[in-house]
Design a protein around this motif. Structure first.
Motif, PDB file in Angstrom:
ATOM      1  N   TYR A  66       0.828  -1.209   0.000  1.00  0.00           N
ATOM      2  CA  TYR A  66       0.000   0.000   0.000  1.00  0.00           C
ATOM      3  C   TYR A  66       0.865   1.262   0.000  1.00  0.00           C
ATOM      4  CZ  TYR A  66      -4.383  -2.486   1.196  1.00  0.00           C
ATOM      5  OH  TYR A  66      -5.506  -3.286   1.182  1.00  0.00           O
ATOM      6  N   LEU A  67       1.882   1.259   0.846  1.00  0.00           N
ATOM      7  CA  LEU A  67       2.744   2.441   0.955  1.00  0.00           C
ATOM      8  C   LEU A  67       3.582   2.647  -0.301  1.00  0.00           C
ATOM      9  CD1 LEU A  67       3.749   1.889   4.657  1.00  0.00           C
ATOM     10  CD2 LEU A  67       2.679   3.979   3.785  1.00  0.00           C
ATOM     11  N   MET A  68       4.060   1.564  -0.895  1.00  0.00           N
ATOM     12  CA  MET A  68       4.833   1.694  -2.132  1.00  0.00           C
ATOM     13  C   MET A  68       3.955   2.218  -3.266  1.00  0.00           C
ATOM     14  SD  MET A  68       7.604  -1.422  -2.282  1.00  0.00           S
ATOM     15  CE  MET A  68       6.465  -2.784  -2.103  1.00  0.00           C
ATOM     16  N   TYR A  69       2.730   1.728  -3.350  1.00  0.00           N
ATOM     17  CA  TYR A  69       1.803   2.227  -4.374  1.00  0.00           C
ATOM     18  C   TYR A  69       1.601   3.729  -4.194  1.00  0.00           C
ATOM     19  CZ  TYR A  69      -2.517   2.951  -7.029  1.00  0.00           C
ATOM     20  OH  TYR A  69      -3.470   3.427  -7.916  1.00  0.00           O
ATOM     21  N   ALA A  70       1.345   4.166  -2.975  1.00  0.00           N
ATOM     22  CA  ALA A  70       1.101   5.593  -2.725  1.00  0.00           C
ATOM     23  C   ALA A  70       2.318   6.433  -3.092  1.00  0.00           C
ATOM     24  CB  ALA A  70       0.727   5.800  -1.258  1.00  0.00           C
ATOM     25  N   GLU A  71       3.500   5.956  -2.747  1.00  0.00           N
ATOM     26  CA  GLU A  71       4.715   6.718  -3.074  1.00  0.00           C
ATOM     27  C   GLU A  71       4.899   6.819  -4.584  1.00  0.00           C
ATOM     28  OE1 GLU A  71       9.548   6.401  -2.511  1.00  0.00           O
ATOM     29  OE2 GLU A  71       8.254   5.443  -1.016  1.00  0.00           O
ATOM     30  N   ALA A  72       4.669   5.717  -5.293  1.00  0.00           N
ATOM     31  CA  ALA A  72       4.823   5.740  -6.748  1.00  0.00           C
ATOM     32  C   ALA A  72       3.824   6.688  -7.394  1.00  0.00           C
ATOM     33  CB  ALA A  72       4.674   4.334  -7.307  1.00  0.00           C
ATOM     34  N   VAL A  73       2.616   6.786  -6.849  1.00  0.00           N
ATOM     35  CA  VAL A  73       1.631   7.754  -7.357  1.00  0.00           C
ATOM     36  C   VAL A  73       2.157   9.165  -7.185  1.00  0.00           C
ATOM     37  CG1 VAL A  73      -0.640   8.759  -6.929  1.00  0.00           C
ATOM     38  CG2 VAL A  73      -0.390   6.275  -7.051  1.00  0.00           C
ATOM     39  N   VAL A 113      -5.186   1.436  13.115  1.00  0.00           N
ATOM     40  CA  VAL A 113      -4.455   1.701  14.362  1.00  0.00           C
ATOM     41  C   VAL A 113      -5.001   2.913  15.116  1.00  0.00           C
ATOM     42  CG1 VAL A 113      -2.346   0.614  13.543  1.00  0.00           C
ATOM     43  CG2 VAL A 113      -2.713   3.058  13.102  1.00  0.00           C
ATOM     44  N   GLY A 114      -6.161   3.432  14.693  1.00  0.00           N
ATOM     45  CA  GLY A 114      -6.772   4.541  15.410  1.00  0.00           C
ATOM     46  C   GLY A 114      -6.158   5.894  15.144  1.00  0.00           C
ATOM     47  N   ALA A 115      -5.383   6.020  14.062  1.00  0.00           N
ATOM     48  CA  ALA A 115      -4.787   7.313  13.711  1.00  0.00           C
ATOM     49  C   ALA A 115      -5.745   8.109  12.830  1.00  0.00           C
ATOM     50  CB  ALA A 115      -3.459   7.100  12.983  1.00  0.00           C
ATOM     51  N   GLU A 116      -5.603   9.425  12.835  1.00  0.00           N
ATOM     52  CA  GLU A 116      -6.456  10.271  12.007  1.00  0.00           C
ATOM     53  C   GLU A 116      -6.228   9.979  10.531  1.00  0.00           C
ATOM     54  OE1 GLU A 116      -6.007  14.392  12.802  1.00  0.00           O
ATOM     55  OE2 GLU A 116      -6.588  14.242  14.925  1.00  0.00           O
ATOM     56  N   THR A 117      -7.312  10.015   9.776  1.00  0.00           N
ATOM     57  CA  THR A 117      -7.198   9.800   8.339  1.00  0.00           C
ATOM     58  C   THR A 117      -6.677  11.058   7.671  1.00  0.00           C
ATOM     59  OG1 THR A 117      -9.506  10.418   8.033  1.00  0.00           O
ATOM     60  CG2 THR A 117      -9.008   8.067   8.298  1.00  0.00           C
ATOM     61  N   ILE A 118      -6.246  10.922   6.413  1.00  0.00           N
ATOM     62  CA  ILE A 118      -5.673  12.044   5.675  1.00  0.00           C
ATOM     63  C   ILE A 118      -6.531  12.348   4.455  1.00  0.00           C
ATOM     64  CG2 ILE A 118      -3.356  11.395   6.432  1.00  0.00           C
ATOM     65  CD1 ILE A 118      -2.887  10.441   3.473  1.00  0.00           C
ATOM     66  N   SER A 119      -6.259  13.492   3.859  1.00  0.00           N
ATOM     67  CA  SER A 119      -6.883  13.867   2.592  1.00  0.00           C
ATOM     68  C   SER A 119      -5.819  13.905   1.510  1.00  0.00           C
ATOM     69  CB  SER A 119      -7.556  15.232   2.717  1.00  0.00           C
ATOM     70  OG  SER A 119      -6.573  16.232   2.967  1.00  0.00           O
ATOM     71  N   GLY A 120      -6.247  14.149   0.280  1.00  0.00           N
ATOM     72  CA  GLY A 120      -5.310  14.151  -0.831  1.00  0.00           C
ATOM     73  C   GLY A 120      -4.183  15.145  -0.690  1.00  0.00           C
ATOM     74  N   VAL A 162      -4.708   7.416  -1.337  1.00  0.00           N
ATOM     75  CA  VAL A 162      -5.172   7.963  -0.060  1.00  0.00           C
ATOM     76  C   VAL A 162      -6.006   6.914   0.683  1.00  0.00           C
ATOM     77  CG1 VAL A 162      -6.684   9.694   1.001  1.00  0.00           C
ATOM     78  CG2 VAL A 162      -5.079  10.372  -0.793  1.00  0.00           C
ATOM     79  N   GLY A 163      -6.816   6.191  -0.050  1.00  0.00           N
ATOM     80  CA  GLY A 163      -7.614   5.137   0.568  1.00  0.00           C
ATOM     81  C   GLY A 163      -6.763   4.063   1.207  1.00  0.00           C
ATOM     82  N   TYR A 164      -5.676   3.664   0.530  1.00  0.00           N
ATOM     83  CA  TYR A 164      -4.790   2.650   1.096  1.00  0.00           C
ATOM     84  C   TYR A 164      -4.129   3.166   2.380  1.00  0.00           C
ATOM     85  CZ  TYR A 164      -5.128   0.003  -3.295  1.00  0.00           C
ATOM     86  OH  TYR A 164      -5.572  -0.724  -4.372  1.00  0.00           O
ATOM     87  N   ILE A 165      -3.663   4.416   2.344  1.00  0.00           N
ATOM     88  CA  ILE A 165      -3.042   4.988   3.541  1.00  0.00           C
ATOM     89  C   ILE A 165      -4.047   5.035   4.685  1.00  0.00           C
ATOM     90  CG2 ILE A 165      -1.976   7.040   4.539  1.00  0.00           C
ATOM     91  CD1 ILE A 165      -0.161   5.571   2.582  1.00  0.00           C
TER      92      ILE A 165
END
Length: 533
Positions: free
Chosen positions: A421-428, A450-457, A440-443
């Motif tokens: 997931y992280l490699m896909y996001a970095e390549a994007v 793990v209960g962390a805040e979600t992010i936006s684009g 963003v969905g994968y992140i």
């Protein structure tokens, strides 16, 4: 499958010329009277040999936990593959320090190693030893030899699977060699057995070789997620290709992020699934508690069958000291060595003064009681937070299978879906194509777990991804490679005790490559040292 290795196979390894020419790579045969022809009268011996190739990632010799080592020249526990690789990838970065004074071990974190560093030398030796074993397996399983031995059709079909797996394991070791050393000596099964000085291969050519091997075996490997647990399948090859392409700008000066998208999508669209709990990935039953559905390729450990003072034995025991209770980690003692730096801890904090206990992110697996966040004395275990990520207990808190509590069952997740997931996001973000919204969905899938805040684009930047990789993957042997790819390892990044000073300092860029060991340069005139050493 490691425990299935038969003693008779150990006799084969005496025939393998370990071609780095270092004295550390001397093999000790158990019985010189045996030969390949007598060994392979038993059709099961082919799988036993394959088991030795896998076992080379987890154990350090012919009899566990010590006593008959594969390599001479360094304590057998220190010479184990995963322990050395963990040290190269973590102790050289902001994610780990060690308080011990064994030889030149502190030079790894200080980034002032030389070509005589015994830990770097033994990592190099271990990698080339693994390649040599694999070469011999491939020599012993050619169609011509199988014909001459009268191997039946069913066994031959299995051997074709084994050969693909062996080639994957060789590609993995050559990938680690490419990443760490760049320009090693190079030998395949096509080279002769015996004393000769192997030629050095340049980094771009080694990149091409690894890529071609993985592409060639892709269709020969068992389908993703369908092989026996802890054995390589298509998913493992796709992950290794993704790693290779993600780091192509470092290795060959080319952008291959579109290929990262291609191969991470193959992984993501296969049968793997995120574990419902981050902690389950690092417990003694991570082969059966649901985490196995996320783990694509582990280095498997068993407290009774793969006993070694390297690997997870080292990582778990060395992480425990101070006021920590070893029993709660499923082991009998703490070795008071490994901690982390404030640079990693701060990645979980809104500001650097927040208590770590108040962090919602469940990946913040640190022990702070009696520990200072900042390191004043690197030799003192209580300087620096301890890491509680890995444990030798199952989901119910039960200790692993070794009743003594010495050797853990916990497997090391070398490749897992969360990293895809992280490699896909970095390549994007790096312009390789794909979909930003998907990235963003994968992140957010990882963060929601793990209960962390979600992010936006707008949050999806390279700086965020580097920090998120630390939060998700710390102590999983990715950090050195990540920092080099982001140009933060030597010249730019600063963290405590980097450069050998408490406040940290930059180092010279030539340290992005490890040195070819002086011992090998002294005997192989075909080798040229990496620049700077």
């Amino acid at each position: 499958m490691y425990h299935k290795l038969k003693p008779i196979l150990l006799t084969l390894f005496a025939a393998i010329m370990v071609w780095s020419c270092e004295s550390e790579l001397e093999l000790q045969p158990e019985d010189n009277r045996q030969s390949a022809e007598t060994v392979f009268k038993d059709s099961e011996s082919y799988k036993q040999f394959l088991a030795k190739l896998y076992a080379g990632l987890a154990i350090s010799g012919q009899e566990g936990p010590a006593g008959d080592p594969d390599l001479e020249g360094l304590d057998e526990g220190f010479s184990q593959y995963m322990r050395l690789y963990f040290m190269m990838q973590e102790l050289t970065t902001d994610e780990a320090v060690i308080g011990w004074n064994d030889g030149t071990i502190k030079d790894l974190h200080s980034q002032n190693w030389t070509s005589g560093n015994e830990f770097i030398r033994t990592m190099y030796s271990r990698l080339l030893y693994q390649v040599a074993l694999t070469n011999e397996f491939l020599r012993q399983t050619t169609p011509e030899l199988l014909d001459s031995r009268g191997v039946d059709d069913e066994t031959r079909a299995n051997i074709q699977d084994y050969r693909a797996e062996a080639r994957f394991l060789r590609a993995l070791s050559y990938y680690h060699t490419l990443d760490l050393f760049g320009n090693p000596p190079f030998v395949t099964e096509e080279d002769p057995i015996g004393a000769f000085l192997p030629e050095q291969i340049e980094r771009p050519a080694l990149f091409d070789y690894i890529e071609s091997e993985l592409l060639d075996i892709e269709d020969d490997l068992i389908a993703a997620g369908q092989n026996e647990y802890a054995r390589a399948d298509q998913g493992a090859a796709w992950m290794l290709l993704s790693k290779l392409y993600l780091n192509a700008p470092v290795y060959i000066g080319e952008d291959r992020n579109s290929d990262v998208i291609t191969y991470t999508e193959k992984v993501i669209n296969a049968s793997y699934q995120l574990s419902d709990s981050y902690q389950k990935l690092f417990l003694a039953d991570n082969n059966s508690n649901g985490a196995q559905n996320e783990i694509i390729f582990p280095v498997a450990f068993d407290g009774q069958k793969t006993q070694s003072y390297g690997g997870m034995t080292f990582i778990i025991h060395a992480s425990i000291g101070g006021d920590m209770d070893p029993e709660s980690f499923g082991v009998n003692s703490g070795w008071a060595g490994l901690r982390t730096t404030s640079a990693l801890v701060n990645k979980f904090l809104d500001n650097n003064d927040n208590p770590i206990e108040e962090v919602a992110d469940q990946r913040a697996l640190f022990f702070s009681e009696g520990q200072s966040k900042e390191i004043n004395d690197i030799s003192s275990f209580t300087d620096g937070y301890a890491v509680t990520k890995y444990k030798n207990v199952d989901v119910d808190g039960n200790q692993g299978s070794d009743a003594t509590g010495e050797f853990p069952d916990t497997d090391f997740p070398l490749f897992r879906l969360g990293d895809a997931y992280l490699m896909y996001a970095e390549a994007v973000v790096r312009g390789g194509g794909g979909s930003q919204s998907t990235a963003v969905g994968y992140i957010n899938d990882l963060r929601e777990r793990v209960g962390a805040e979600t992010i936006s684009g707008s949050d999806l930047t390279l700086d965020f991804i580097l920090s998120e990789r630390a939060r998700e993957l710390y102590w999983e042997a990715h950090r050195r490679t990540d920092l080099i790819r982001f140009n933060q390892f030597s010249e730019n990044g600063i963290w405590p005790y980097k450069g050998g000073v408490p406040q940290g300092a930059t180092t010279q860029s030539f340290r992005n490559l490890m040195p070819i060991p002086a011992a090998d340069l002294g005997v192989n005139t075909n080798l040229t040292q990496n620049p700077g050493y």
